[in-house]
Design a protein around this motif. Structure first.
Motif, PDB file in Angstrom:
ATOM      1  N   GLN A  34     -51.365  30.617  19.024  1.00  0.00           N
ATOM      2  CA  GLN A  34     -50.079  30.310  19.624  1.00  0.00           C
ATOM      3  C   GLN A  34     -49.235  31.553  19.853  1.00  0.00           C
ATOM      4  O   GLN A  34     -48.208  31.491  20.527  1.00  0.00           O
ATOM      5  CB  GLN A  34     -49.295  29.356  18.708  1.00  0.00           C
ATOM      6  N   ALA A 100     -40.161  32.567  17.090  1.00  0.00           N
ATOM      7  CA  ALA A 100     -39.295  31.401  17.230  1.00  0.00           C
ATOM      8  C   ALA A 100     -39.244  30.865  18.665  1.00  0.00           C
ATOM      9  O   ALA A 100     -39.344  29.658  18.892  1.00  0.00           O
ATOM     10  CB  ALA A 100     -37.887  31.756  16.746  1.00  0.00           C
ATOM     11  N   LYS A 101     -39.106  31.750  19.639  1.00  0.00           N
ATOM     12  CA  LYS A 101     -38.970  31.295  21.032  1.00  0.00           C
ATOM     13  C   LYS A 101     -40.262  30.673  21.541  1.00  0.00           C
ATOM     14  O   LYS A 101     -40.262  29.594  22.146  1.00  0.00           O
ATOM     15  CB  LYS A 101     -38.551  32.469  21.915  1.00  0.00           C
ATOM     16  N   SER A 102     -41.384  31.344  21.304  1.00  0.00           N
ATOM     17  CA  SER A 102     -42.654  30.843  21.840  1.00  0.00           C
ATOM     18  C   SER A 102     -43.120  29.582  21.124  1.00  0.00           C
ATOM     19  O   SER A 102     -43.759  28.720  21.728  1.00  0.00           O
ATOM     20  CB  SER A 102     -43.726  31.926  21.750  1.00  0.00           C
ATOM     21  N   TRP A 103     -42.796  29.465  19.843  1.00  0.00           N
ATOM     22  CA  TRP A 103     -43.209  28.278  19.093  1.00  0.00           C
ATOM     23  C   TRP A 103     -42.205  27.130  19.231  1.00  0.00           C
ATOM     24  O   TRP A 103     -42.467  26.027  18.786  1.00  0.00           O
ATOM     25  CB  TRP A 103     -43.386  28.625  17.611  1.00  0.00           C
ATOM     26  N   GLN A 104     -41.021  27.460  19.752  1.00  0.00           N
ATOM     27  CA  GLN A 104     -39.950  26.473  19.925  1.00  0.00           C
ATOM     28  C   GLN A 104     -39.586  25.817  18.596  1.00  0.00           C
ATOM     29  O   GLN A 104     -39.418  24.606  18.500  1.00  0.00           O
ATOM     30  CB  GLN A 104     -40.360  25.425  20.971  1.00  0.00           C
ATOM     31  N   GLN A 105     -39.512  26.678  17.582  1.00  0.00           N
ATOM     32  CA  GLN A 105     -39.042  26.261  16.266  1.00  0.00           C
ATOM     33  C   GLN A 105     -38.034  27.294  15.769  1.00  0.00           C
ATOM     34  O   GLN A 105     -37.982  28.412  16.273  1.00  0.00           O
ATOM     35  CB  GLN A 105     -40.196  26.170  15.257  1.00  0.00           C
ATOM     36  N   THR A 106     -37.252  26.917  14.782  1.00  0.00           N
ATOM     37  CA  THR A 106     -36.298  27.876  14.218  1.00  0.00           C
ATOM     38  C   THR A 106     -37.052  28.902  13.373  1.00  0.00           C
ATOM     39  O   THR A 106     -38.111  28.596  12.810  1.00  0.00           O
ATOM     40  CB  THR A 106     -35.261  27.174  13.332  1.00  0.00           C
TER      41      THR A 106
END
Length: 326
Positions: A34, A100-106
């Motif tokens: 990912q 954080a941005k690529s995984w779309q999590q904090t």
């Protein structure tokens, strides 16, 4: 303290140890794929031994970590930095902030996932903690410090792949480093004569790669309460500098890892200065020898580790003499 398998540990430095654990943690979660290509800068890696490049002579920089020791095109840059707090051996990683941005999590959620996987992989050497900003903190425990100090004091470093890495340094500038090495040797021989320690082969003509101890073995780094005996600020500063030197010596063991230059003279000089401060402030003989013999032995262990690293730098990086006495 169990030191039976220290010599079998493949990682030469503390930083390499942590990077390998990060690799295992992400592989276990199945999330390495990912990580986007824009984090790797087009780097293609063949093995994890390239994971220990440094960005300055005193700070661990960015380690480049591959997956499964294979040639890959989708690797990841792992930020891993040493805290400047000399009282602790603390490493910080901002990998969760990068993802954080690529995984779309904090960052906090990502860091928590990684920390939960890292904890059993690093136990008991490191305490793993997640800070509020999503930074992952990994601090060497007293047990972990004891293992790495024992290894530094009694396990020889690998033979470097090439002889001289540093530019020529004039003899006058090297003298303080040589003096510190000779002082280490003098103290160790004196301690052997006074039977505080027993060196296996104390009478040698040149500086040994490692002055092996017949006793005590292992060195009593840990007290009865499982705490490190070495708590004086000068002791902690010397420990911090020993591990800094170790982390920054990594390029000498891998001919492929030469991209980031290291100021080895400045590194050795800082270690020499830390040793001199330690020697002036932390007694070994007198009351310490009589009333706290195990503390005296632990302090001599620090001297063993210092002597080993100073000798390595003088002989292998500067092609200079590591004198037994001056």
């Amino acid at each position: 303290m169990d030191t039976a398998n220290i010599s079998q540990c493949p990682e030469v430095t503390v930083k390499c140890f942590l990077l390998s654990r990060f690799q295992s943690a992400i592989a276990q979660q199945g999330t390495l794929a990912q990580i986007p290509l824009n984090l790797i800068g087009g780097t293609i890696l063949k093995n994890r031994h390239l994971a220990c490049s440094t960005t300055s002579e005193f700070d661990c920089g960015v380690g480049i970590l591959p997956a499964h020791n294979q040639l890959i095109e989708n690797g990841a840059i792992f930020p891993l930095n040493r805290s400047k707090d000399s009282a602790r051996v603390l490493y910080l990683s901002a990998i969760a902030l990068k993802l954080a941005k690529s995984w779309q999590q904090t960052p906090q959620a990502i860091a928590t996932q990684l920390a939960e996987t890292l904890q059993p992989l690093c136990y008991p050497d490191f305490a793993v903690k997640v800070a509020r900003d999503g930074m992952i903190e990994l601090e060497l425990t007293d047990a972990g410090l004891a293992v790495w100090l024992q290894r530094l004091a009694q396990i020889p470093l690998p033979v470097p792949e090439y002889r001289i890495l540093s530019p020529v340094v004039c003899a006058d500038r090297l003298f303080p480093i040589q003096y510190s090495h000779a002082r280490c040797c003098s103290l160790l021989r004196m301690a052997d004569r006074d039977r505080i320690i027993a060196i296996a082969q104390p009478d040698v003509a040149t500086a040994p790669q490692i002055w092996s101890l017949a006793a005590p073995n292992p060195i009593p780094w840990i007290d009865e309460g499982d705490r490190l005996r070495l708590v004086h600020p000068a002791e902690r500063r010397l420990i911090s500098q020993l591990l800094t030197v170790l982390d920054n010596l990594y390029p000498t063991f891998d001919s492929k890892n030469r991209e980031q230059p290291v100021n080895y003279f400045k590194l050795a000089n800082s270690l020499s200065e830390a040793f001199q401060i330690f020697y002036s402030q932390c007694r070994i003989w007198g009351e310490v020898k009589i009333e706290q013999p195990k503390l005296a032995q632990a302090r001599l262990g620090l001297i063993l580790a210092t002597q080993s690293l100073l000798r390595f730098i003088l002989e292998n990086l500067f092609n200079a003499i590591a004198p037994l006495e001056l």
